[in-house]
Design a protein around this motif. Structure first.
Motif, short mmCIF file in Angstrom:
data_model
loop_
_atom_site.label_atom_id
_atom_site.label_comp_id
_atom_site.label_asym_id
_atom_site.label_seq_id
_atom_site.Cartn_x
_atom_site.Cartn_y
_atom_site.Cartn_z
N ALA A 1 0.83 -1.21 0.00
CA ALA A 1 0.00 0.00 0.00
C ALA A 1 0.86 1.26 0.00
CB ALA A 1 -0.92 -0.01 1.22
N SER A 2 1.95 1.20 0.75
CA SER A 2 2.85 2.35 0.80
C SER A 2 3.41 2.64 -0.60
CB SER A 2 3.98 2.05 1.79
OG SER A 2 5.01 3.00 1.66
N ASP A 3 3.83 1.58 -1.30
CA ASP A 3 4.37 1.74 -2.67
C ASP A 3 3.29 2.25 -3.62
OD1 ASP A 3 6.72 0.81 -1.68
OD2 ASP A 3 6.52 -1.23 -2.49
N LYS A 4 2.09 1.66 -3.49
CA LYS A 4 0.99 2.02 -4.38
C LYS A 4 0.59 3.48 -4.19
CE LYS A 4 -2.40 1.09 -7.26
NZ LYS A 4 -3.65 0.38 -7.05
N LEU A 5 0.55 3.90 -2.94
CA LEU A 5 0.17 5.30 -2.68
C LEU A 5 1.24 6.25 -3.21
CD1 LEU A 5 -1.26 4.77 0.90
CD2 LEU A 5 -2.56 5.64 -1.05
N ASP A 6 2.49 5.82 -3.13
CA ASP A 6 3.59 6.60 -3.71
C ASP A 6 3.40 6.77 -5.21
OD1 ASP A 6 5.15 7.36 -1.68
OD2 ASP A 6 6.77 5.91 -2.02
N GLU A 7 3.14 5.61 -5.87
CA GLU A 7 2.94 5.61 -7.32
C GLU A 7 1.79 6.54 -7.70
OE1 GLU A 7 2.08 1.80 -9.14
OE2 GLU A 7 3.84 1.00 -8.09
N ASN A 8 0.66 6.37 -6.99
CA ASN A 8 -0.51 7.20 -7.26
C ASN A 8 -0.16 8.67 -7.11
OD1 ASN A 8 -1.85 4.85 -7.58
ND2 ASN A 8 -3.14 5.04 -5.76
N GLY A 9 0.61 8.97 -6.08
CA GLY A 9 1.02 10.35 -5.84
C GLY A 9 1.82 10.88 -7.00
N GLU A 10 2.72 10.00 -7.54
CA GLU A 10 3.55 10.45 -8.66
C GLU A 10 2.73 10.66 -9.92
OE1 GLU A 10 6.87 7.77 -8.96
OE2 GLU A 10 7.53 8.34 -6.95
#
Lengths: 200, 299
Positions: A155-164
């Motif tokens: 989830a941490s990685d996914k939220l990072d990706e979404n943010g980018e």
């Protein structure tokens, strides 16, 4: 028998309730509001199955009387799909539990997801140790925790990706100087300088 | 419903709290509800009235002056754990706070609740036994201050009277100058939810941390879950004071602590084991406190 009138805002919806002072918050959520996603394991603060987020902090809703939560904002697992980060589907934390096999019997999962949300809300990029510390009040008797940790990392990685992606789309979320979007040819030819920060 | 029925009160001033304590029969104070809630769920406590202190804003907060640190009774473990100012001036307290249960409990649990409960396995009672200090208690009759060493009387039994509230605890800073003091709170615990098997609170002040073998001016050692009260061990402190730290002195500290403690046996740790491990943890707390005292000069 004395009762108290209280107001709880749960997943954005405000409810007025009349409760006995001895009613636990978990019972108000499950039995009065019929939100049975949050579980009761031990009823005595050990297991964390009843973990909800109250005013931005993870709490054990079996160690809170409903009257103590009067006027507060509560988030439970039912609200996760409506969260903006869910983008119409599962919330990235829920998706993480699905993708990384973060549950077996599922009993601890609602509490784990809310504990995970509290971790990521405060620290979007936690280390493995920080995740383990963050879920240390939540018991799982199936998984051995490894996949729960991976689910929260997912989830941490996914939220990072979404943010980018969001930043590349609009580029305005964090452009207050020194921002690099990281996407090749994102702004070629427009004259927009991501790293300069003096274009406003 | 698991707890027995009670009437709920949520006053907003300390004065209103002490007046309720005078007027109500069989009332308990409700702080963070992380221990009382368990006791009530098991119906080991069935008070007629609960007085919720969460509406009394003046009971929360950390005040640091040159002379002392004062912490309001309703200050949560989480706030203490994350206080940069405390980490600087009395680092034992944040280190004790961060080792209490899991984050959800630390978000709600309070230092006053822990001191009021007075479980000899508790982290703050033990840290306070080591550091010394004063409890500020109030009743309708006025304020009363009680030194920490007089407060804990027996297992979960204290000098707090039925009509009194703990307002705050204050710890004088004079004995712990930041540039030559080290502190450590170490605990042996199986899981976040369990009480520690044993914990040790150690503090060391040296004369000159820049020297290769500085002399220890003051040593403090207190043990949790090792007696019916949080147990300070002055005989072990005396071994360390006036000398540089040595391996022989550390071994003697461990032996004295093992001799001094009177723990109850429990499922996972019998008396003999707890006494033994208490000595070892006392040693570790002092060794770490000493390292930190020496490092303090570089900060």
């Amino acid at each position: 028998m004395s009762t108290k009138d209280i107001t709880l805002t749960v997943n954005g919806e405000t409810h007025s309730l009349t409760v006995e002072p001895r009613m636990l918050l978990i019972h108000a959520i499950r039995e009065e509001l019929d939100l049975t996603g949050s579980h009761i394991g031990c009823d005595t603060g050990n297991c964390g199955a009843c973990t909800v987020v109250k005013d931005g902090e993870a709490i054990k809703s079996c160690l809170t009387f409903a009257v103590q939560a009067d006027g507060s904002e509560i988030e439970t697992v039912e609200g996760m799909e409506d969260h903006p980060d869910a983008d119409g589907g599962l919330h990235p934390i829920q998706e993480g539990f699905e993708q990384e096999h973060g549950l077996q019997c599922g009993y601890c999962t609602p509490g784990m997801i809310m504990a995970g949300k509290a971790i990521l809300d405060e620290n979007p990029n936690p280390t493995e140790e920080e995740i383990r510390e963050g879920i240390s009040g939540n018991l799982c008797r199936c998984t051995g925790y490894q996949n729960i940790v991976k689910s929260i990392q997912y989830a941490s990685d996914k939220l990072d990706e979404n943010g980018e992606v969001a930043a590349a789309d609009g580029g305005r979320a964090e452009t207050d100087g020194g921002f690099t979007c990281g996407v090749e040819n994102c702004c070629g030819g427009t004259g927009f300088d991501h790293t300069g920060g003096d274009n406003e | 419903m698991k707890p027995a029925a009670f009437d709920y009160h949520r006053p907003e001033t300390v004065q209103a709290v002490v007046e309720l304590l005078e007027s109500l029969d069989d009332a308990e104070l409700l702080a963070g509800n992380q221990s009382l809630g368990i006791v009530m769920a098991n119906r080991l406590a069935t008070p007629d009235h609960l007085i919720d202190l969460s509406g009394v804003d003046s009971l929360s907060g950390i005040t640091v002056t040159d002379a002392a640190v004062e912490i309001g009774a309703m200050t949560t473990h989480r706030t203490i754990e994350r206080s940069d100012r405390l980490a600087e001036v009395l680092p034992m307290l944040p280190e004790a706070a961060e080792q209490i249960a899991g984050p959800a409990v630390r978000n709600k649990g309070t230092i006053g609740g822990s001191i009021g409960e007075a479980d000899p396995a508790g982290n703050y009672p033990t840290a306070l036994a080591a550091l010394g200090g004063t409890l500020h208690l109030r009743s309708a009759e006025g304020e009363r201050t009680v030194p920490v060493e007089d407060y804990f009387i027996a297992y979960m039994f204290t000098d707090l009277r039925e009509n009194e509230i703990i307002e705050a605890v204050s710890i004088p800073r004079e004995a712990y100058p930041v540039d030559r003091t080290g502190m450590a709170f170490v605990e042996l615990k199986r899981a976040a939810q369990t009480w520690p098997t044993v914990s040790a609170a150690g503090a060391i002040r040296v004369d000159d941390p820049g020297e290769s073998e500085p002399t220890i001016e003051t040593a403090r050692i207190a043990m949790a879950n090792a007696a019916d009260i949080p147990l300070r061990v002055p005989d072990a402190e005396a071994v360390l004071e006036g000398e540089p730290l040595s391996a022989a002195a550390l071994d003697e500290v461990a032996d004295i602590v093992t001799e001094s403690v009177t723990p109850e046996g429990e499922m996972h740790a019998d008396r003999e084991y707890k006494a033994e491990v208490a000595g070892e943890y006392a040693k570790r707390s002092i060794r770490t406190a000493h390292e930190r005292a020496i490092d303090a000069a570089d900060d």
